[in-house]
Each structure stands twice: as C-alpha cells, then as structure tokens.
Design a protein around this motif. Structure first.
Motif, PDB file in Angstrom:
ATOM      1  N   ARG A  49       0.827  -1.209   0.000  1.00  0.00           N
ATOM      2  CA  ARG A  49       0.000   0.000   0.000  1.00  0.00           C
ATOM      3  C   ARG A  49       0.861   1.259   0.000  1.00  0.00           C
ATOM      4  O   ARG A  49       0.537   2.248  -0.641  1.00  0.00           O
ATOM      5  N   GLY A  50       1.914   1.219   0.829  1.00  0.00           N
ATOM      6  CA  GLY A  50       2.836   2.352   0.849  1.00  0.00           C
ATOM      7  C   GLY A  50       2.519   3.433   1.855  1.00  0.00           C
ATOM      8  O   GLY A  50       3.415   4.132   2.288  1.00  0.00           O
ATOM      9  N   THR A  51       1.235   3.603   2.232  1.00  0.00           N
ATOM     10  CA  THR A  51       0.906   4.638   3.224  1.00  0.00           C
ATOM     11  C   THR A  51       0.321   3.979   4.470  1.00  0.00           C
ATOM     12  O   THR A  51      -0.269   2.904   4.400  1.00  0.00           O
ATOM     13  N   ASP A  52       0.479   4.653   5.611  1.00  0.00           N
ATOM     14  CA  ASP A  52      -0.061   4.110   6.859  1.00  0.00           C
ATOM     15  C   ASP A  52      -1.584   4.138   6.840  1.00  0.00           C
ATOM     16  O   ASP A  52      -2.180   5.128   6.417  1.00  0.00           O
ATOM     17  N   PRO A  53      -2.239   3.078   7.286  1.00  0.00           N
ATOM     18  CA  PRO A  53      -3.701   3.126   7.405  1.00  0.00           C
ATOM     19  C   PRO A  53      -4.101   4.112   8.510  1.00  0.00           C
ATOM     20  O   PRO A  53      -3.312   4.367   9.416  1.00  0.00           O
ATOM     21  N   THR A  54      -5.330   4.652   8.431  1.00  0.00           N
ATOM     22  CA  THR A  54      -5.779   5.550   9.494  1.00  0.00           C
ATOM     23  C   THR A  54      -6.065   4.768  10.771  1.00  0.00           C
ATOM     24  O   THR A  54      -5.919   5.289  11.860  1.00  0.00           O
ATOM     25  N   TRP A  56      -5.020   1.100  12.348  1.00  0.00           N
ATOM     26  CA  TRP A  56      -4.264  -0.151  12.211  1.00  0.00           C
ATOM     27  C   TRP A  56      -5.087  -1.356  12.668  1.00  0.00           C
ATOM     28  O   TRP A  56      -4.916  -2.464  12.160  1.00  0.00           O
ATOM     29  N   HIS A  57      -5.971  -1.156  13.641  1.00  0.00           N
ATOM     30  CA  HIS A  57      -6.775  -2.285  14.094  1.00  0.00           C
ATOM     31  C   HIS A  57      -7.723  -2.739  12.993  1.00  0.00           C
ATOM     32  O   HIS A  57      -7.789  -3.931  12.662  1.00  0.00           O
ATOM     33  N   ASP A  58      -8.429  -1.784  12.372  1.00  0.00           N
ATOM     34  CA  ASP A  58      -9.344  -2.135  11.279  1.00  0.00           C
ATOM     35  C   ASP A  58      -8.586  -2.752  10.112  1.00  0.00           C
ATOM     36  O   ASP A  58      -9.022  -3.736   9.514  1.00  0.00           O
ATOM     37  N   PHE A  59      -7.468  -2.141   9.769  1.00  0.00           N
ATOM     38  CA  PHE A  59      -6.634  -2.625   8.657  1.00  0.00           C
ATOM     39  C   PHE A  59      -6.267  -4.097   8.879  1.00  0.00           C
ATOM     40  O   PHE A  59      -6.356  -4.924   7.962  1.00  0.00           O
ATOM     41  N   THR A  60      -5.888  -4.433  10.109  1.00  0.00           N
ATOM     42  CA  THR A  60      -5.462  -5.795  10.425  1.00  0.00           C
ATOM     43  C   THR A  60      -6.663  -6.737  10.518  1.00  0.00           C
ATOM     44  O   THR A  60      -6.665  -7.817   9.912  1.00  0.00           O
ATOM     45  N   ALA A 111       5.215  -4.238  16.427  1.00  0.00           N
ATOM     46  CA  ALA A 111       5.277  -3.449  17.667  1.00  0.00           C
ATOM     47  C   ALA A 111       4.083  -2.513  17.799  1.00  0.00           C
ATOM     48  O   ALA A 111       3.902  -1.880  18.851  1.00  0.00           O
ATOM     49  N   ILE A 112       3.257  -2.402  16.754  1.00  0.00           N
ATOM     50  CA  ILE A 112       2.102  -1.490  16.796  1.00  0.00           C
ATOM     51  C   ILE A 112       1.003  -2.132  17.648  1.00  0.00           C
ATOM     52  O   ILE A 112       0.501  -3.218  17.304  1.00  0.00           O
ATOM     53  N   PRO A 113       0.620  -1.500  18.759  1.00  0.00           N
ATOM     54  CA  PRO A 113      -0.334  -2.143  19.678  1.00  0.00           C
ATOM     55  C   PRO A 113      -1.644  -2.588  19.002  1.00  0.00           C
ATOM     56  O   PRO A 113      -2.135  -3.693  19.293  1.00  0.00           O
ATOM     57  N   ASP A 114      -2.211  -1.769  18.093  1.00  0.00           N
ATOM     58  CA  ASP A 114      -3.477  -2.143  17.454  1.00  0.00           C
ATOM     59  C   ASP A 114      -3.330  -3.357  16.537  1.00  0.00           C
ATOM     60  O   ASP A 114      -4.279  -4.132  16.370  1.00  0.00           O
ATOM     61  N   VAL A 115      -2.160  -3.516  15.935  1.00  0.00           N
ATOM     62  CA  VAL A 115      -1.916  -4.706  15.117  1.00  0.00           C
ATOM     63  C   VAL A 115      -1.887  -5.934  16.032  1.00  0.00           C
ATOM     64  O   VAL A 115      -2.507  -6.956  15.755  1.00  0.00           O
ATOM     65  N   ARG A 116      -1.201  -5.806  17.165  1.00  0.00           N
ATOM     66  CA  ARG A 116      -1.091  -6.932  18.093  1.00  0.00           C
ATOM     67  C   ARG A 116      -2.458  -7.316  18.655  1.00  0.00           C
ATOM     68  O   ARG A 116      -2.777  -8.499  18.782  1.00  0.00           O
TER      69      ARG A 116
END
Ligand code: CDP
Ligand code: CDP
Ligand code: CDP
Length: 240
Positions: A49-54, A56-60, A111-116
């Motif tokens: 994608r190249g850009t950070d999602p707004t 991260w929890h939803d993205f994951t 390391a991103i808490p919402d991804v975890r």
C-alpha cells in the motif's frame, strides 16, 4: 477444564520454532499454527500500500488470513520442514512473506499495539481460545503455535510452554542451509530483529515464567521434536 491441548513454542528468529512445531503437531495429529506468518502478511499488505492506514486495528482485522493444514508426518523427523501455505485476502503469499523487505519491516509492524490486539484475537480463535475451552477450526484435539508471545500472552494456561534458543551463528547457518544467502548478513538481520522484538512495549519476546527453555545449538531437529513430543505425552497422561 481445558478440552484442547495447547503447546506454545516461542524463541528468537530462526531458533527452529516453526520446523520443530510443525513436526510435533504432525506427529501428534494436532494443528500447527504459525503466528509469525500473520505478522508477515500484515507487513506485506502495508508495504504494498505504501501509506499508513488511518486505523491499524481495522486494517489488520479486515484482512482475511488463512493457514493450510499440514499432512500427517511420514518419514524422518529430520526431514526438510513442510510449511503451511499462507493465504492473505485469497492470495497465496507463502513465498512473498519471506522476502528481505518483509524481514526488515516486520518487527516494526509487530510493535504497533493495534496490530497486536487484532492478531491476538485471531491467534486465540485459531487455537481454542485463551484457555483451550473453545473448539479449534478443523476439530483438532490440540494445537502447537509458535511465535514470540504465545506462552506469555496468547495462551497463558498452555499445558506445555517451550522457549527454544540457539546461538546466533548457528541460527544464521541453519537459515543459509535452508534458503541460501550470506551468513553474516543473515546473522545481523536476525540479531537486529530479536533486539526489536525484545524491546517493544506490548508483549515482547520473552520466556514465560513456566516455560521450559531448550538451547538447541548442538541438537538436531529430530532430537528437539522427540523431546517436545515426549513432554506433551507426559502432560496428556498426567491429565493436565
Ligand atoms: O521465522 P522467523 O523466526 O524469522 O520469524 P517469524 O516467526 O515468522 O516472525 C516474524 C516476526 O513477527 C518476528 O520477528 C516478530 O516481530 C513478529 N512476531 C511477533 O511479534 N509475535 C509473534 N507471536 C510472532 C511473530
Ligand atoms: O521458526 P524459526 O524461525 O524459529 O526457525 P525454523 O525456520 O524452524 O528453522 C530454521 C532452519 O533451521 C530450518 O531449516 C530447520 O530445518 C533448521 N533446524 C535445524 O537445523 N536444527 C534444529 N534443531 C532446528 C531447526
Ligand atoms: O513452495 P514455495 O517455494 O512457493 O514456498 P515455501 O517453500 O513455503 O517458502 C518460500 C521460501 O521461503 C523458500 O525459499 C523457503 O525456504 C523460505 N522460507 C524461509 O526462509 N523461512 C521460513 N521460515 C519459511 C520459508
């Protein structure tokens, strides 16, 4: 009482977790679950994608992640590891998640808490819930999951927790033997990733207090598998 036997295998990069965990699971007829593959998928999706999602929890959480089941074990316990195929949003990304670019970025994404948080829910759903009282997809009597935080966070009540280690040089040599590449560069990459994984704030790489630590520097894969299978059988017999 837990109905699903949970075996957690954690340790640093290339310590032999996935190859041993898969062989243990195939020997016992348990499901093998590669949690690192989930973090690798989210990393690959982000790099494309190249850009950070707004969010991260939803993205994951919105990413469809599937690991294929492995066939029963035949032949020697030292055979080259059979790895599950990995599908992300319907695409086979088995090879794409093992590239140098993913290796380089995965510890930052992990390391991103919402991804975890999002992947924690996924890991527990695949492995019988936090305490092994929920059914496992596929109806398995047990699961073997490998990663960094399985014994410390994902399955805190796992009947068996193993923390696999090996000297960094040995780990790099094993990777080279399997997939080629420059040993010194690979060793640097492994050591750097371990440092990031140990330093993060949320569920860092560490040995759970009740985990058995096994230094495999001088052990063949088959010896490690035999030991772990023995420990699982002991604990199943003792009704725990
Ligand atoms: O196979 P290798 O040991 O090189 O890595 P992996 O198990 O595929 O894990 C890749 C990365 O995902 C790790 O370096 C961690 O940053 C992350 N990971 C994690 O944070 N927690 C887990 N339970 C599993 C992996
Ligand atoms: O999953 P993790 O990154 O911890 O390591 P792996 O991919 O299972 O193991 C890396 C390589 O080391 C594989 O090719 C294994 O076959 C090999 N290995 C070994 O030679 N001796 C062991 N005792 C364990 C693994
Ligand atoms: O069958 P295919 O080559 O498409 O995929 P794979 O063998 O499952 O994995 C792709 C590549 O990643 C192979 O070269 C594996 O040796 C390598 N790999 C790795 O270096 N470490 C892992 N933990 C898993 C796979």
């Amino acid at each position: 009482r837990q109905s699903v036997f949970q075996c957690a295998i954690d340790g640093p990069a290339a310590s032999g977790k996935s190859s041993c965990a898969a062989a243990v699971a195939r020997t016992l007829g348990f499901a093998y679950l590669d949690s690192g593959a989930l973090f690798r998928c989210i990393t690959l999706k982000h790099l494309r994608r190249g850009t950070d999602p707004t969010d991260w929890h939803d993205f994951t959480a919105a990413t469809d992640l599937r690991l294929t089941a492995l066939p029963p074990l035949t032949g020697t316990l030292d055979a080259a590891p059979v790895r599950p195929r990995v599908y992300m949003d319907g695409e086979d990304v088995t090879a794409a998640i093992r590239t140098p670019a993913v290796n380089e970025h995965v510890s930052f994404i992990a390391a991103i808490p919402d991804v975890r948080t999002a992947l924690l829910a996924k890991k527990r759903a695949l492995g019988g819930g936090i305490d092994g009282t929920l059914p496992v997809p596929g109806g398995y009597a047990g699961v073997v999951m490998d990663g960094r935080d399985i014994g410390s966070t994902v399955f805190p009540h796992a009947q068996l927790k193993v923390f696999l280690t090996a000297a960094a040089r040995v780990r790099a040599e094993r990777r080279v033997r399997e997939a080629g590449g420059d040993r010194d560069l690979i060793e640097q990459e492994l050591v750097k990733r371990d440092a990031l994984d140990m330093a993060r704030a949320v569920s860092p790489l560490r040995k759970a207090g009740d985990a058995v630590e096994l230094d495999t520097s001088a052990m063949a894969q088959g010896e490690v598998v035999v030991m772990i299978v023995g420990w699982v059988r002991d604990r199943m017999r003792s009704g725990n």
